[in-house]
Design an enzyme around this catalytic site. Structure first.
Site, mmCIF file in Angstrom:
data_model
loop_
_atom_site.group_PDB
_atom_site.id
_atom_site.type_symbol
_atom_site.label_atom_id
_atom_site.label_comp_id
_atom_site.label_asym_id
_atom_site.label_seq_id
_atom_site.Cartn_x
_atom_site.Cartn_y
_atom_site.Cartn_z
ATOM 1 N N GLU A 36 0.882 -1.158 0.000
ATOM 2 C CA GLU A 36 0.000 0.000 0.000
ATOM 3 C C GLU A 36 0.925 1.216 0.000
ATOM 4 O OE1 GLU A 36 -2.212 0.957 3.554
ATOM 5 O OE2 GLU A 36 -3.556 2.289 2.461
ATOM 6 N N ARG A 261 5.766 -12.803 9.551
ATOM 7 C CA ARG A 261 6.446 -11.569 9.190
ATOM 8 C C ARG A 261 7.812 -11.535 9.847
ATOM 9 N NH1 ARG A 261 2.922 -6.922 10.421
ATOM 10 N NH2 ARG A 261 4.801 -5.745 9.946
ATOM 11 N N LYS A 271 5.222 -0.307 9.631
ATOM 12 C CA LYS A 271 5.151 0.982 8.963
ATOM 13 C C LYS A 271 4.646 2.060 9.918
ATOM 14 C CE LYS A 271 3.713 0.044 4.561
ATOM 15 N NZ LYS A 271 2.764 0.178 3.446
#
Length: 560
Positions: A36, A261, A271
């Site tokens: 994104e 992750r 982020k």
RNA sequence: UGGGGCGUCGCCAAGUGGUAAGGCACCGGACUUUGGAUCCGGCAUUCGCAGGUUCGAUCCCUGCCGCCCCAGCCA
């Protein structure tokens, strides 16, 4: 193509793919990397990039770069640009396969209509808060919305008017009609569309409704005929919904597979948290060399190959883990050792005067540029009567295993002469400010014709010729191995290392002023340093320490 | 106490019925004009725990224990 890239080891996703290919369930491998554009990429994304592009290359398939831009509030072109730059820097090529979820909005809208017509979606007038209340809790089932039973015709009309902008933001949503009693909260009539009159960085004001992640991501995969949609563990709960949309829309069956992750010790990889560090000024920007962002690592001097090597070494699995930063550092040293030119730079200078060397004379000594690579050739380094050496390379009263300079001791100046310390000069407060030495003219280049050996070789730089260098030494951004493990009432911000960067002036070989921005060097016996991509110039050379060299002497010292 | 996952060496991680790969870290030693690099050697009788099945289990079964994720109209 990405065929030149290193293969990774075996892991469960590869096993699944091999199984489906062997059984004939699939006949191709198509993956995608779907960021994104609301922030910069970090090394956790590098893991996903290497996985997706790596798998495609290994199985002769393709990997798309797709911007998952269905939320206009936080997305920006600046981020798209940085993401493209970072993926390319990492060494991956998506050719002409650059896609945007926002380009699919029209198709997504049509599919929403399909679901409404099938009686599988409805417009709900409940407010956000009411929807939350109706959702129930982890242990209690939810309640159906009073608007759940609207007719297909009414839903069609309402949904069209939502698109046309007839209703205020947040006043209605389109929901999938699934099961308000499901144990999986994602199946309790999830929201598919929200009304949002926000300027989209690519669509402008063309839309007043935007699809949610759940209704955009899987359908985008399907449109691109992605076979394996790889994502992180937190999306495991979304898989039933992912499959539900595919089944009810009867579209190409992409398969979602989740993996853990990446976490790395002494830093954060989210982020949201990285943005906070930037916005609150704890670091100088997304590309601050202390940041685990790809732009930060690049500026710090980490080669793309080292990051790829790291991603291949950590493996792909489903267990939560925190990888030791030392592994990343190892990967950097391994590549830099092969490729970085060697230079001498004195970080903490101590003056040395060679008493028997003629005043005013200068000579040029030949030095090897990289002992690991003959093709790197040699260079000439100026030598004269006054030198700088590392303060730590002299001890007045050395312990038995200290091989460096001390009163009466002889050492080799790298690529230079053997020198012997004859005297120590102090200032009023007793600090050593200068060493008086003699050199042996017979040892030019570092060999004694009489076969005499010295244990120590130290680096140096001619005082008269030295280039002053701004040196930025970096340490862990966070003191704790896991910064997220904060004390009671505190946050990861409280675990920031106040000494994560220290700046000093070093004396370097004159050629260092000519370094190109971004170029990496090994400062012998110190570490790897890269000329800063923003601040470095020949007038004002600036170097960032990427990583130190292994130092068994320092380690032995620490132990005793 | 709802749903979904995960637990193999200090840190990662293969293996998934035949008796524990590899990497990082660490510890020795050799070599060395970087105390770098390189080389050689060491490093889990044991796979969260307890039972069971089996000639044999880290891999199969049962029960525990621990950890992670989910109640955004973020992704």
């Amino acid at each position: 193509m990405n065929d030149h890239l290193e293969p990774s080891g075996s892991h469960f996703i590869k096993a699944i793919i091999e199984g489906e290919l062997a059984s004939g369930k699939r006949d191709a491998v198509r993956t995608r990397f779907p960021p994104e554009p609301n922030g910069y990429l970090h090394i956790g994304h590098a893991k996903a990039i290497c996985l997706n592009f790596g798998l495609a290359a290994e199985f002769g398939g393709t990997c798309n770069l797709r911007f998952d831009d269905s939320n206009p509030l936080s997305e920006r072109q600046e981020y798209v640009d940085s993401i493209r730059e970072d993926v390319a820097w990492l060494g991956f090529d998506w050719e002409d396969r650059e896609y945007y979820a926002s380009d699919y909005f029209e198709q997504l809208y049509d599919w929403a209509v399909v679901l409404i017509k099938k009686g599988k979606a409805y417009v709900d007038d409940l407010s956000a808060e009411e929807i939350r209340e109706h959702r129930g809790t982890l242990t209690e089932p939810g309640r159906e919305s009073p608007y759940r039973g609207r007719s297909v015709e009414e839903n069609l009309d309402l949904f069209e008017r939502m698109r046309n902008g007839d209703f205020p933001d947040g006043s209605k949503v389109l929901r999938a009609k699934i099961d308000m009693a499901a144990g999986n909260l994602n199946m309790r009539d999830p929201v598919m569309y929200r009304i949002l009159r926000a300027e989209h960085y690519r669509q402008g004001s063309a839309w007043s409704i935007y699809p949610t992640y759940d209704f955009a991501h899987g359908q985008s995969d399907s449109l691109e005929r992605i076979t394996y949609s790889l994502c992180t563990l937190e999306f495991e709960d979304h898989r039933p919904l992912y499959d539900w949309f595919i089944e009810n829309l009867e579209i190409f069956p992409s398969r979602q597979i989740e993996f853990a992750r990446l976490n790395i010790s002494h830093t954060v990889l989210s982020k949201r948290k990285l943005r906070l560090l930037v916005e609150d000024g704890h670091v100088a920007g997304w590309d601050d060399p202390r940041m685990p962002t790809l732009s930060g690592l690049r500026r710090r001097g980490y080669p793309a190959g080292a990051v790829r090597d790291f991603c291949n070494r950590i493996g792909i699995a489903k267990a939560d883990s925190i990888v030791d930063l030392a592994l990343l550092q190892h990967c950097a040293r391994e590549e830099l050792n092969r490729t970085a030119l060697r230079r001498m730079a004195v970080l903490d200078p101590l003056k040395v005067v060679i008493e028997n060397y003629p005043e005013g004379e200068t000579e040029e000594l030949e030095a090897v540029n990289n002992p690991e690579d003959d093709s790197a050739g040699t260079r000439l380094v100026p030598f004269s009567r006054e030198l700088w050496i590392e303060r730590a390379d002299f001890m007045e009263d050395p312990p038995k295993k200290f091989f460096r300079l001390a009163p009466g001791r002889e050492v080799r100046l790298r690529w230079g002469y053997f020198i012997t310390c004859t005297d120590v000069v102090r200032n009023d407060s007793g600090e050593v400010v200068e060493l008086r030495c003699t050199y042996d003219p017979e040892t030019r280049g570092g060999q004694a014709p009489d076969g005499r050996k010295v244990r120590g070789t130290i680096h140096w730089v001619s005082a008269r010729h030295a280039a002053p260098l701004e040196i930025r030494l970096y340490d862990h951004l966070f003191t704790r191995e896991n910064p997220n493990q904060a004390d009671e009432g505190k946050s990861f911000i409280d675990n920031l290392n106040p000494d994560s960067v220290t700046v000093r002036t070093a004396q370097g070989e004159p050629s260092l002023a000519e370094a190109k921005a971004g170029q990496s060097f090994q400062f012998e016996r110190q570490g790897y340093f890269a000329a800063d991509s923003r601040d470095h110039s020949s007038e004002r050379p600036v170097f960032n320490r990427t990583v130190t060299l292994r130092d068994s002497w320092a380690r032995a010292q620490k132990r005793s």
